[in-house]
Write a protein that holds these residues in place. Structure first.
Motif, PDB file in Angstrom:
ATOM      1  N   GLN A 161       0.809  -1.210   0.000  1.00 16.80           N
ATOM      2  CA  GLN A 161       0.000   0.000   0.000  1.00 16.80           C
ATOM      3  C   GLN A 161       0.849   1.270   0.000  1.00 16.80           C
ATOM      4  O   GLN A 161       0.348   2.370  -0.265  1.00 16.80           O
ATOM      5  CB  GLN A 161      -0.936   0.013   1.218  1.00 16.80           C
ATOM      6  N   ALA A 162       2.142   1.137   0.292  1.00 15.27           N
ATOM      7  CA  ALA A 162       3.009   2.306   0.430  1.00 15.27           C
ATOM      8  C   ALA A 162       3.319   2.921  -0.932  1.00 15.27           C
ATOM      9  O   ALA A 162       3.561   2.212  -1.907  1.00 15.27           O
ATOM     10  CB  ALA A 162       4.297   1.910   1.135  1.00 15.27           C
ATOM     11  N   LYS A 163       3.323   4.251  -0.998  1.00 15.38           N
ATOM     12  CA  LYS A 163       3.551   4.968  -2.253  1.00 15.38           C
ATOM     13  C   LYS A 163       4.781   5.872  -2.230  1.00 15.38           C
ATOM     14  O   LYS A 163       5.309   6.217  -3.284  1.00 15.38           O
ATOM     15  CB  LYS A 163       2.341   5.855  -2.579  1.00 15.38           C
ATOM     16  N   PHE A 164       5.238   6.230  -1.043  1.00 17.22           N
ATOM     17  CA  PHE A 164       6.222   7.304  -0.951  1.00 17.22           C
ATOM     18  C   PHE A 164       7.568   6.811  -0.406  1.00 17.22           C
ATOM     19  O   PHE A 164       7.628   5.873   0.387  1.00 17.22           O
ATOM     20  CB  PHE A 164       5.703   8.422  -0.043  1.00 17.22           C
ATOM     21  N   VAL A 165       8.623   7.479  -0.842  1.00 18.13           N
ATOM     22  CA  VAL A 165       9.956   7.298  -0.262  1.00 18.13           C
ATOM     23  C   VAL A 165      10.453   8.674   0.161  1.00 18.13           C
ATOM     24  O   VAL A 165      10.544   9.598  -0.664  1.00 18.13           O
ATOM     25  CB  VAL A 165      10.948   6.669  -1.258  1.00 18.13           C
ATOM     26  N   LEU A 166      10.718   8.842   1.466  1.00 14.83           N
ATOM     27  CA  LEU A 166      11.255  10.102   1.963  1.00 14.83           C
ATOM     28  C   LEU A 166      12.754  10.145   1.694  1.00 14.83           C
ATOM     29  O   LEU A 166      13.477   9.181   2.015  1.00 14.83           O
ATOM     30  CB  LEU A 166      10.980  10.255   3.458  1.00 14.83           C
ATOM     31  N   TRP A 167      13.206  11.243   1.121  1.00 13.34           N
ATOM     32  CA  TRP A 167      14.572  11.320   0.602  1.00 13.34           C
ATOM     33  C   TRP A 167      15.209  12.666   0.954  1.00 13.34           C
ATOM     34  O   TRP A 167      14.952  13.664   0.285  1.00 13.34           O
ATOM     35  CB  TRP A 167      14.522  11.126  -0.914  1.00 13.34           C
ATOM     36  N   PRO A 168      16.004  12.732   2.028  1.00 11.66           N
ATOM     37  CA  PRO A 168      16.780  13.947   2.276  1.00 11.66           C
ATOM     38  C   PRO A 168      17.645  14.245   1.049  1.00 11.66           C
ATOM     39  O   PRO A 168      18.424  13.390   0.611  1.00 11.66           O
ATOM     40  CB  PRO A 168      17.629  13.582   3.503  1.00 11.66           C
ATOM     41  N   ARG A 169      17.504  15.426   0.522  1.00 12.95           N
ATOM     42  CA  ARG A 169      18.052  15.762  -0.796  1.00 12.95           C
ATOM     43  C   ARG A 169      19.558  15.555  -0.898  1.00 12.95           C
ATOM     44  O   ARG A 169      20.326  16.031  -0.078  1.00 12.95           O
ATOM     45  CB  ARG A 169      17.705  17.216  -1.136  1.00 12.95           C
ATOM     46  N   ILE A 170      19.957  14.840  -1.939  1.00 10.78           N
ATOM     47  CA  ILE A 170      21.368  14.664  -2.294  1.00 10.78           C
ATOM     48  C   ILE A 170      21.419  14.755  -3.813  1.00 10.78           C
ATOM     49  O   ILE A 170      20.800  13.939  -4.500  1.00 10.78           O
ATOM     50  CB  ILE A 170      21.948  13.324  -1.766  1.00 10.78           C
ATOM     51  N   ASP A 171      22.087  15.748  -4.336  1.00 14.23           N
ATOM     52  CA  ASP A 171      22.030  16.016  -5.774  1.00 14.23           C
ATOM     53  C   ASP A 171      22.930  15.069  -6.556  1.00 14.23           C
ATOM     54  O   ASP A 171      24.015  15.426  -7.033  1.00 14.23           O
ATOM     55  CB  ASP A 171      22.390  17.484  -6.054  1.00 14.23           C
ATOM     56  N   GLN A 172      22.442  13.855  -6.658  1.00 15.59           N
ATOM     57  CA  GLN A 172      23.098  12.808  -7.442  1.00 15.59           C
ATOM     58  C   GLN A 172      21.978  12.008  -8.097  1.00 15.59           C
ATOM     59  O   GLN A 172      21.072  11.518  -7.419  1.00 15.59           O
ATOM     60  CB  GLN A 172      23.960  11.935  -6.526  1.00 15.59           C
ATOM     61  N   LYS A 173      22.004  11.914  -9.411  1.00 14.24           N
ATOM     62  CA  LYS A 173      20.838  11.428 -10.154  1.00 14.24           C
ATOM     63  C   LYS A 173      20.450   9.994  -9.833  1.00 14.24           C
ATOM     64  O   LYS A 173      19.264   9.672  -9.712  1.00 14.24           O
ATOM     65  CB  LYS A 173      21.098  11.538 -11.658  1.00 14.24           C
TER      66      LYS A 173
END
Length: 521
Positions: A161-173
């Motif tokens: 049922q999960a849709k989201f991944v929380l991601w502390p920003r790291i600018d690497q593609k």
């Protein structure tokens, strides 16, 4: 030769000679037996002959190398080119089976044994480097980004049922795209700017986002250890605590953090105080092998096994073989020595950059929570074009791996817009250049980098390339007059160095460094 063969050899060569040769053979066989018995990375690295002896034995156990083999299937380990066959030491069957990356193959006992041993010695190395509680690992024949995707797909099976991944920003593609590829919606958590210029995890915003979305709707929180300065290691312990309390999986992108005792310490502590499901690292960045593999490790052997079962089909053994050979050759002592040397060179590089910064009126950004990368500010008023030309100058002079960040570059990835791409935040206060002290770097690399950086900065200042506004040509001319011959010689490349490092007039003109083109810009 076995012992009976050696007895026959004594009829052909003096027994004393055979005895001496036999002792050497037995010493090598003893190392192999010890590896099979203990399943640990050797303390001291093996010589090439011992490694090749083991590889030949393993290859002889695969069906495609049986002298009596009669293969009638669609996959029989047939290899047309002898060069390719030798490149892979005749291990042609790959690893795993259709349902499990770690499953043994009946046709390939040698390849299966090699893969099992590789996973065992890599796990031993991880523990040796500081993550003592690691329970299991898999060497995966995919680079870090795809292996992160594999971990997320594994979590989908238990959290449909999960849709989201929380991601502390790291600018690497690749880490961001791993979330998209796995079919999840990334929730980007912007970092906070701390005193000294370092960027760290915004815990308050992360917890607020958990409340807003609902823990049951979050597939995972993906944190990062190794990254480009001035971003520091994520606050792993605190995030792991949130994951433990709210029953949210936690995946750590440890791309090139295996070489850093500090990164591994934080992973170990995070698992001690909270939840860590897996941490993923690159094989090429950490173990000095060709690109193409990664290591998925964790503290729950069942979850790591499930990751292996999620992998579809059989897998290439090329990245695994590279790791196997390298670790046998290096040993734990060899790797620890390289890791310690890297740490010392990071200090040396930082001190050298501080000298360069003082000389050119710049500063080294304080990133005490980044053990690998370091950042140097660049003139604030310079145009983005001239700043990026500095990176181009360095690359053309043989300096690879640096990144010039202007903080004004915007990028859209899979419909998500990033302001100030490369700087890990929307509005970083000034442009900068980054460099990293990676494993395998030598003192000469640091010396040449600092020397060429200083001269490139000197050249740009002398020629006005980092000047600002419409007075660029006027300021350039004034600076040329003011700088004496000795200072100019000190700050800039000599004619011989210009020629050696590619400073030809044709190249300058082609790359936008001629006076005419500078004037137009």
């Amino acid at each position: 030769m076995d012992e009976s063969a050696l007895k026959f050899a004594e009829r052909l060569v003096p027994p004393s000679y055979v005895s001496q040769g036999g002792e050497a053979m037995r010493a090598r066989r003893s190392k192999v037996r010890q590896l099979l018995e203990q399943r640990k990375c050797p303390k001291e690295g093996w010589d090439d002959l011992t490694i090749e002896l083991l590889l030949n034995d393993l290859a002889s156990m695969d069906s495609n190398n049986f002298s009596h083999n009669c293969g009638v299937g669609e996959r029989e380990g047939r290899v047309y080119s002898e060069l390719v066959r030798r490149r892979h030491y005749r291990l042609a069957h790959g690893v795993g089976r259709s349902g499990d990356l770690a499953e043994n193959q009946p046709k390939a006992a040698g390849s299966s044994l090699m893969y099992t041993l590789t996973n065992a010695i890599v796990l031993d190395l991880i523990r040796h480097m500081g993550v003592q509680k690691a329970a299991s690992c898999l060497v995966v024949p995919m680079a870090t980004g795809m292996s992160l995707t594999l971990c997320l797909l594994t979590l989908r099976q238990t959290r449909p049922q999960a849709k989201f991944v929380l991601w502390p920003r790291i600018d690497q593609k690749s880490c961001f795209k791993s979330i998209i590829t796995a079919g999840f919606i990334p929730e980007i958590i912007e970092n906070t700017l701390e005193a000294g210029g370092e960027l760290r995890t915004d815990l308050a915003e992360l917890e607020r986002r958990v409340e807003k979305l609902g823990a049951e709707n979050i597939a995972a929180i993906m944190t990062t250890t190794s990254c480009f300065a001035p971003r520091g290691i994520d606050r792993l312990e605190e995030v792991a605590g949130v994951c433990e309390r709210r029953n949210i999986p936690h995946i750590i992108n440890n791309a090139y953090g295996l070489q850093s005792s500090k990164c591994l310490h934080h992973i170990q502590q995070a698992a001690r105080v909270g939840r860590v499901d897996a941490f993923v690292q690159s094989t090429d960045k950490n173990l000095m092998v060709p690109v193409g593999g990664s290591i998925v490790a964790g503290f729950d052997a069942k979850f790591i096994a499930q990751v292996g079962k999620t992998y579809p089909g059989r897998a290439s053994n090329s990245p695994i073989l590279d790791v196997f050979i390298t670790l046998l050759s290096m040993g734990t002592e060899g790797y620890a020595k390289l890791s310690a040397q890297r740490k010392e060179l990071k200090v040396h590089m930082t001190e050298g950059l501080q000298e360069v910064a003082h000389k050119h009126g710049l500063q080294v950004i304080e990133s005490k929570n980044n053990p690998i990368s370091v950042a140097l500010t660049l003139p604030h008023g310079a145009s983005d074009h001239n700043l990026t030309q500095l990176g181009s100058m360095l690359f053309r002079r043989g300096v690879s791996g640096t990144r010039v960040i202007t903080a004004t570059d915007n990028k859209t990835i899979a419909g998500h817009q990033f302001i100030g791409w490369g700087s890990h935040c929307n509005n970083y206060p000034y442009p900068y250049l980054t460099a990293a002290a990676g494993i395998g770097m030598e003192n000469e690399d640091v010396k040449l980098f600092l020397e060429r950086l200083g001269k490139c900065l000197g050249k740009t200042v002398v020629e006005g390339k980092l000047a600002q506004g419409g007075k660029e040509k006027e300021e350039r001319g004034k600076e040329k007059k003011d700088i004496g011959k000795e200072e100019e010689k000190e700050n800039c490349f000599s004619e011989e160095e210009e020629k050696e490092n590619g400073f030809s007039e044709e190249e300058e003109k082609e790359n936008g460094f001629s006076e005419e083109e500078e004037g137009r810009k």
